[in-house]
Design a protein around this motif. Structure first.
Motif, PDB file in Angstrom:
ATOM      1  N   PHE A  59      10.565  -6.415   3.372  1.00 24.41           N
ATOM      2  CA  PHE A  59      10.238  -7.473   3.893  1.00 24.41           C
ATOM      3  C   PHE A  59       8.267  -8.108   3.025  1.00 24.41           C
ATOM      4  O   PHE A  59       8.133  -9.199   4.199  1.00 24.41           O
ATOM      5  N   ASP A  60       7.954  -6.889   4.202  1.00 22.04           N
ATOM      6  CA  ASP A  60       6.374  -7.052   3.906  1.00 22.04           C
ATOM      7  C   ASP A  60       5.250  -6.520   2.250  1.00 22.04           C
ATOM      8  O   ASP A  60       4.374  -6.722   2.567  1.00 22.04           O
ATOM      9  N   LEU A  61       5.931  -7.679   2.332  1.00 24.67           N
ATOM     10  CA  LEU A  61       5.993  -7.440   0.331  1.00 24.67           C
ATOM     11  C   LEU A  61       4.614  -8.354   0.320  1.00 24.67           C
ATOM     12  O   LEU A  61       4.838  -9.588   0.142  1.00 24.67           O
ATOM     13  N   ASN A  62       3.747  -7.485   0.241  1.00 25.36           N
ATOM     14  CA  ASN A  62       2.009  -9.107  -0.256  1.00 25.36           C
ATOM     15  C   ASN A  62       0.983  -8.427  -0.678  1.00 25.36           C
ATOM     16  O   ASN A  62       0.588  -6.736  -0.895  1.00 25.36           O
ATOM     17  N   GLN A  63       0.023  -9.747  -1.021  1.00 28.65           N
ATOM     18  CA  GLN A  63      -0.922  -8.552  -1.645  1.00 28.65           C
ATOM     19  C   GLN A  63      -1.655  -7.682  -0.632  1.00 28.65           C
ATOM     20  O   GLN A  63      -2.326  -6.211  -1.113  1.00 28.65           O
ATOM     21  N   PHE A  64      -1.560  -7.135   0.631  1.00 26.86           N
ATOM     22  CA  PHE A  64      -2.285  -5.980   1.208  1.00 26.86           C
ATOM     23  C   PHE A  64      -1.873  -4.815   1.836  1.00 26.86           C
ATOM     24  O   PHE A  64      -1.884  -4.155   2.391  1.00 26.86           O
ATOM     25  N   ASN A  65      -0.431  -5.371   1.164  1.00 31.00           N
ATOM     26  CA  ASN A  65       0.111  -3.679   1.353  1.00 31.00           C
ATOM     27  C   ASN A  65       1.433  -3.086   0.544  1.00 31.00           C
ATOM     28  O   ASN A  65       1.771  -2.382   0.134  1.00 31.00           O
ATOM     29  N   ILE A  66       0.115  -3.652  -0.792  1.00 35.03           N
ATOM     30  CA  ILE A  66       0.990  -2.845  -1.835  1.00 35.03           C
ATOM     31  C   ILE A  66      -0.314  -2.035  -2.893  1.00 35.03           C
ATOM     32  O   ILE A  66      -1.963  -3.193  -3.000  1.00 35.03           O
ATOM     33  N   LEU A  67      -0.148  -0.994  -3.100  1.00 37.74           N
ATOM     34  CA  LEU A  67      -1.188  -0.505  -3.909  1.00 37.74           C
ATOM     35  C   LEU A  67      -0.819  -0.201  -5.511  1.00 37.74           C
ATOM     36  O   LEU A  67       0.340  -0.445  -5.772  1.00 37.74           O
ATOM     37  N   ILE A  68      -2.207  -0.355  -6.269  1.00 33.73           N
ATOM     38  CA  ILE A  68      -1.436  -0.421  -7.535  1.00 33.73           C
ATOM     39  C   ILE A  68      -2.061   1.078  -7.910  1.00 33.73           C
ATOM     40  O   ILE A  68      -4.110   0.317  -8.228  1.00 33.73           O
ATOM     41  N   GLN A  69      -1.420   1.330  -8.461  1.00 37.63           N
ATOM     42  CA  GLN A  69      -2.546   3.113  -8.848  1.00 37.63           C
ATOM     43  C   GLN A  69      -1.960   3.085 -10.137  1.00 37.63           C
ATOM     44  O   GLN A  69      -1.582   2.227 -11.732  1.00 37.63           O
ATOM     45  N   VAL A  70      -3.358   3.057 -10.632  1.00 37.64           N
ATOM     46  CA  VAL A  70      -3.882   3.461 -12.273  1.00 37.64           C
ATOM     47  C   VAL A  70      -3.652   4.201 -12.841  1.00 37.64           C
ATOM     48  O   VAL A  70      -3.966   5.702 -12.463  1.00 37.64           O
ATOM     49  N   LEU A  71      -2.222   4.166 -13.939  1.00 36.11           N
ATOM     50  CA  LEU A  71      -2.160   5.229 -14.561  1.00 36.11           C
ATOM     51  C   LEU A  71      -3.308   5.730 -16.104  1.00 36.11           C
ATOM     52  O   LEU A  71      -3.690   5.148 -16.520  1.00 36.11           O
ATOM     53  N   SER A  72      -3.037   7.380 -16.209  1.00 33.72           N
ATOM     54  CA  SER A  72      -3.811   7.499 -17.835  1.00 33.72           C
ATOM     55  C   SER A  72      -2.922   6.936 -18.927  1.00 33.72           C
ATOM     56  O   SER A  72      -4.348   6.860 -19.716  1.00 33.72           O
ATOM     57  N   ASP A  73      -2.558   6.568 -19.204  1.00 29.93           N
ATOM     58  CA  ASP A  73      -1.948   5.807 -20.175  1.00 29.93           C
ATOM     59  C   ASP A  73      -1.858   4.117 -20.124  1.00 29.93           C
ATOM     60  O   ASP A  73      -1.755   3.345 -21.373  1.00 29.93           O
ATOM     61  N   ARG A 131       1.207   1.531 -12.002  1.00 29.48           N
ATOM     62  CA  ARG A 131       2.516   2.063 -10.358  1.00 29.48           C
ATOM     63  C   ARG A 131       2.390   1.176  -9.725  1.00 29.48           C
ATOM     64  O   ARG A 131       2.019   1.463  -8.727  1.00 29.48           O
ATOM     65  N   PRO A 132       3.356  -0.214  -9.133  1.00 30.08           N
ATOM     66  CA  PRO A 132       2.751  -0.557  -7.551  1.00 30.08           C
ATOM     67  C   PRO A 132       3.343   0.275  -6.473  1.00 30.08           C
ATOM     68  O   PRO A 132       4.600   0.681  -7.077  1.00 30.08           O
ATOM     69  N   VAL A 133       3.013   0.580  -5.779  1.00 28.23           N
ATOM     70  CA  VAL A 133       2.893   1.236  -4.398  1.00 28.23           C
ATOM     71  C   VAL A 133       3.443   0.579  -2.868  1.00 28.23           C
ATOM     72  O   VAL A 133       2.137   0.398  -2.495  1.00 28.23           O
ATOM     73  N   SER A 134       4.659   0.220  -2.878  1.00 32.42           N
ATOM     74  CA  SER A 134       4.350  -0.199  -0.778  1.00 32.42           C
ATOM     75  C   SER A 134       4.043   0.628   0.008  1.00 32.42           C
ATOM     76  O   SER A 134       4.437   1.448  -0.159  1.00 32.42           O
ATOM     77  N   ILE A 135       2.943   0.644   1.077  1.00 32.37           N
ATOM     78  CA  ILE A 135       2.417   1.244   1.995  1.00 32.37           C
ATOM     79  C   ILE A 135       2.297   1.036   3.457  1.00 32.37           C
ATOM     80  O   ILE A 135       1.886   1.318   4.281  1.00 32.37           O
ATOM     81  N   ASP A 136       3.185  -0.426   3.569  1.00 32.72           N
ATOM     82  CA  ASP A 136       3.828  -1.325   4.441  1.00 32.72           C
ATOM     83  C   ASP A 136       5.205  -1.281   4.276  1.00 32.72           C
ATOM     84  O   ASP A 136       5.869  -2.302   3.923  1.00 32.72           O
ATOM     85  N   ILE A 137       5.925  -0.089   4.710  1.00 38.50           N
ATOM     86  CA  ILE A 137       7.640  -0.341   5.153  1.00 38.50           C
ATOM     87  C   ILE A 137       8.588  -0.816   6.491  1.00 38.50           C
ATOM     88  O   ILE A 137       9.245   0.487   6.421  1.00 38.50           O
ATOM     89  N   LYS A 138       7.731  -1.134   6.967  1.00 41.33           N
ATOM     90  CA  LYS A 138       8.063  -1.635   8.634  1.00 41.33           C
ATOM     91  C   LYS A 138       9.575  -1.996   8.126  1.00 41.33           C
ATOM     92  O   LYS A 138      10.532  -2.044   8.964  1.00 41.33           O
ATOM     93  N   GLY A 139       9.947  -3.042   6.800  1.00 36.20           N
ATOM     94  CA  GLY A 139      11.101  -3.403   6.655  1.00 36.20           C
ATOM     95  C   GLY A 139      11.632  -4.478   7.373  1.00 36.20           C
ATOM     96  O   GLY A 139      11.641  -5.003   8.017  1.00 36.20           O
ATOM     97  N   ARG A 140      12.494  -4.152   8.097  1.00 35.23           N
ATOM     98  CA  ARG A 140      14.464  -4.381   8.593  1.00 35.23           C
ATOM     99  C   ARG A 140      13.768  -4.285   9.977  1.00 35.23           C
ATOM    100  O   ARG A 140      14.427  -5.275  10.879  1.00 35.23           O
TER     101      ARG A 140
END
Length: 198
Positions: A129-143, A147-156
């Protein structure tokens, strides 16, 4: 005992500081900045509990980091997880920084990656539930993809509802997740529009 220093600090939020593990560059350690109010769990405990819940319910999810539990540090007890890095080895940056430096990114490709993430989260009812621009990293792949990765997963465990119906009732959970995902996509679309990419 793991000794953390200011040079290891890579990110700061309202409640926690995130440090690179000084002995393992592929891990980070989150330290709670202040104790929660009496009777409340701190952010690290909420995140660890929700990670265990998500793993039990969904098995491995490639859009969240792997968590390794708690470690003792010179700054107190910390929660240890994998460090998300781009394919070139650099630590991945938050969506907020990507949007601020949008001329350096292909926002159409980013929007597609976030749309795919949103679809999975809603369909599987992954309570982030904490999906916002501060809680998602954007992993840049070689191709050239992201790949978006959630780094705050307190959620429920961090629902912010007086009666947490979305934690326990799937219908309300999906509605909330749809709203959160739509807000993310609108942010990227607006940035792309301002940048002339859409």
């Amino acid at each position: 005992m793991i000794h953390l220093q200011e040079r290891d600090l890579i990110a700061v939020s309202k409640t926690r500081k995130c440090y690179l593990h000084p002995e393992d560059p592929d891990k980070v350690i989150k330290i709670v900045q202040r104790k929660p109010k009496f009777g409340k769990q701190d952010a690290n405990w909420k995140e660890w509990r929700n990670y265990q819940y998500l793993m039990k319910r969904h098995s491995q999810l490639d859009f969240i980091s792997t968590y390794h539990g708690f470690v003792d540090t010179s700054l107190g007890r910390g929660l240890c997880s994998n460090c998300i890095r781009d394919d070139d080895g650099r630590v991945s940056v938050r969506l907020e920084k990507v949007l601020a430096n949008r001329r350096n990114y292909d926002l159409a490709v980013l929007e597609k990656a976030l749309r795919q993430l949103s679809k999975i989260i809603v369909e599987k009812n992954v309570q982030l539930f904490d999906l916002n621009q501060f809680n998602i990293l954007i992993q840049v792949l070689s191709d050239g993809t992201y790949r978006p990765v959630s780094i705050d997963i307190k959620g429920r465990y961090n629902n912010y509802e007086f009666i947490p119906v979305s934690t326990y009732i799937t219908f309300f959970s999906r509605l909330k997740l749809k709203r959160r995902c739509q807000r993310l996509l609108q942010m990227v679309q607006q940035a792309a529009s301002e940048n002339g990419q859409f």
